[in-house]
Enzyme design. Structure first.
Site, PDB file in Angstrom:
ATOM      1  CG  ASP A   1     -24.706 -21.876   2.731  1.00 25.76           C
ATOM      2  OD1 ASP A   1     -24.501 -22.138   3.939  1.00 25.76           O
ATOM      3  OD2 ASP A   1     -24.098 -22.439   1.805  1.00 25.76           O
TER       4      ASP A   1
ATOM      5  CG  ASP B   1     -21.637 -27.141   1.099  1.00 26.04           C
ATOM      6  OD1 ASP B   1     -22.581 -27.022   0.311  1.00 26.04           O
ATOM      7  OD2 ASP B   1     -21.080 -26.159   1.645  1.00 26.04           O
ATOM      8  CG  HIS B   2     -25.631 -26.921   3.168  1.00 29.49           C
ATOM      9  ND1 HIS B   2     -25.718 -26.268   4.370  1.00 29.49           N
ATOM     10  CD2 HIS B   2     -24.688 -26.268   2.451  1.00 29.49           C
ATOM     11  CE1 HIS B   2     -24.869 -25.249   4.384  1.00 29.49           C
ATOM     12  NE2 HIS B   2     -24.229 -25.232   3.230  1.00 29.49           N
TER      13      HIS B   2
ATOM     14  CG  HIS C   1     -26.958 -19.538  -1.091  1.00 30.74           C
ATOM     15  ND1 HIS C   1     -25.731 -18.994  -1.389  1.00 30.74           N
ATOM     16  CD2 HIS C   1     -26.738 -20.850  -0.827  1.00 30.74           C
ATOM     17  CE1 HIS C   1     -24.808 -19.941  -1.333  1.00 30.74           C
ATOM     18  NE2 HIS C   1     -25.392 -21.076  -0.991  1.00 30.74           N
TER      19      HIS C   1
ATOM     20  CG  HIS D   1     -25.526 -25.309  -2.821  1.00 29.41           C
ATOM     21  ND1 HIS D   1     -25.342 -24.001  -2.431  1.00 29.41           N
ATOM     22  CD2 HIS D   1     -26.004 -25.256  -4.097  1.00 29.41           C
ATOM     23  CE1 HIS D   1     -25.693 -23.192  -3.431  1.00 29.41           C
ATOM     24  NE2 HIS D   1     -26.102 -23.932  -4.434  1.00 29.41           N
TER      25      HIS D   1
ATOM     26  CG  HIS E   1     -20.494 -22.479   5.365  1.00 29.59           C
ATOM     27  ND1 HIS E   1     -19.642 -23.449   4.880  1.00 29.59           N
ATOM     28  CD2 HIS E   1     -21.611 -22.541   4.592  1.00 29.59           C
ATOM     29  CE1 HIS E   1     -20.218 -24.071   3.856  1.00 29.59           C
ATOM     30  NE2 HIS E   1     -21.419 -23.539   3.668  1.00 29.59           N
TER      31      HIS E   1
ATOM     32  CG  HIS F   1     -28.899 -24.605   0.490  1.00 25.94           C
ATOM     33  ND1 HIS F   1     -28.483 -24.542   1.797  1.00 25.94           N
ATOM     34  CD2 HIS F   1     -27.777 -24.368  -0.264  1.00 25.94           C
ATOM     35  CE1 HIS F   1     -27.187 -24.281   1.840  1.00 25.94           C
ATOM     36  NE2 HIS F   1     -26.732 -24.185   0.616  1.00 25.94           N
TER      37      HIS F   1
END
Length: 258
Positions: A135, A58-59, A112, A56, A174, A54
C-alpha cells in the site's frame, strides 16, 4: 520468474511468485490463505516463503492460517511493523533467495505504516524485475499517510522505488487504478498518457481483468505522486517543492469524491 495475481476480499491482491526451475514459490500478502494454497497446488509449486508488506489485517491477516496449512513456512515482515505471524524480521537492504534464480531485496518504504516493506525481485538474465509495493505505491496513486509524513512518502516513492530500473513491473496491493487515474486527470488534465491509461484500465475492468502490473516507467508518466519533481506540476498546484507538492496532492486526494 512467473507471477500470478490472486484477487482477494473486495479489491485486494495476493501474489504467487514462482521460480520455474525448482517450482519453489513465495506468497505475497496471502490474506485468504486457502485461496493462495489452492493456487500453489494448481500450479504444482511448493510454498516456501510468505512476504508481508505491512501489518494491516487485509495484508497480514492470513499469515497464521498459512502457517497452519504449510507447516514450516517462513513468514517475513518489516522489523518496525508488528506483522502477525512473522517468523523472520527484515531490515532495509536485507536479501533472500528463492529457488535457483530469484533474488529478493527488502526495501523499507515507510509512511502508510512505519515498517512497510516493498519486495524487489530479480530473476534470470533478460527477465524484467518485479516489485511488490503493498500500500505504498498503487498504480497511479499512493497509500494514505497513516503512520508517516510526506517527507517519508517522497523518499519511499520518488527515491527508493523511483530509482528502480524503469522496466520493473509494479504489483500493488489493491485494484484502485481506475479511481486513481480519474483523480490524476484532475491534477494533470492535459496529460495524454493518463487519459490513454484510463481508457485502457476501464476496458480491463469491464472485461473482468486486472490492471496490474504497471511499470516504474509508466508510473513516472501517469502517477502524480511520482511526478512531484516536475516544476510545472509544482506550479499548477501552487507549491514550491516536491515534498510540499506531494503533501498537497495527498490532501486533495483525501478530500476528492470522484
Amino acid at each position: 520468474m512467473k507471477i500470478f495475481e490472486i484477487p482477494c476480499l473486495e479489491d485486494n491482491y495476493s501474489y504467487l511468485v514462482i521460480d520455474e526451475s525448482t517450482k519453489e514459490a513465495a506468497a505475497v500478502d496471502p490474506v485468504e490463505a486457502e485461496k493462495v494454497v489452492e493456487a500453489a497446488n494448481h500450479h504444482g509449486v511448493v510454498l516456501k516463503l510468505v512476504l508481508t508488506t505491512h501489518h494491516h489485517w487485509d495484508h497480514a491477516g492470513g499469515n497464521d492460517k498459512m502457517k497452519q496449512l504449510v507447516p514450516g513456512i517462513k513468514v517475513y515482515g518489516g522489523s518496525l511493523d508488528n506483522v502477525r505471524g512473522c517468523t523472520h524480521q527484515l531490515q532495509n537492504g536485507d536479501t533472500l533467495s528463492l529457488g535457483s534464480h530469484l533474488k529478493i531485496l527488502a526495501l523499507h518504504t515507510p509512511c502508510h505504516t512505519k515498517g512497510h516493506i516493498s519486495y524487489y525481485i530479480t530473476g534470470k538474465d533478460g527477465e524484467d524485475p518485479a516489485v511488490f509495493t503493498g500500500d505504498t505505491l498503487f498504480i497511479a496513486g499512493c497509500g494514505k499517510f497513516f503512520e508517516g509524513t510526506a517527507e517519508q512518502m517522497y523518499q519511499s516513492l520518488c527515491v527508493t522505488l523511483g530509482s528502480l530500473p524503469k522496466t520493473t513491473r509494479v504489483f500493488c496491493g489493491h485494484e484502485y487504478t481506475v479511481k486513481n487515474l480519474q483523480f490524476a486527470l484532475t491534477v494533470e488534465p492535459k496529460n495524454a498518457r493518463i487519459q490513454q491509461k484510463l481508457t485502457w484500465a476501464n476496458g480491463q475492468r469491464q472485461a473482468g481483468l486486472p490492471t496490474i502490473p504497471s511499470t516504474i516507467e509508466e508510473e513516472m508518466e501517469t502517477n502524480p505522486f511520482m511526478r512531484v519533481n516536475l516544476p510545472e506540476l509544482q506550479g499548477s498546484i501552487g507549491c514550491q517543492s516536491p515534498v510540499e507538492t506531494l503533501r498537497e496532492i495527498r490532501r486533495m486526494k483525501d478530500n476528492w469524491r470522484g
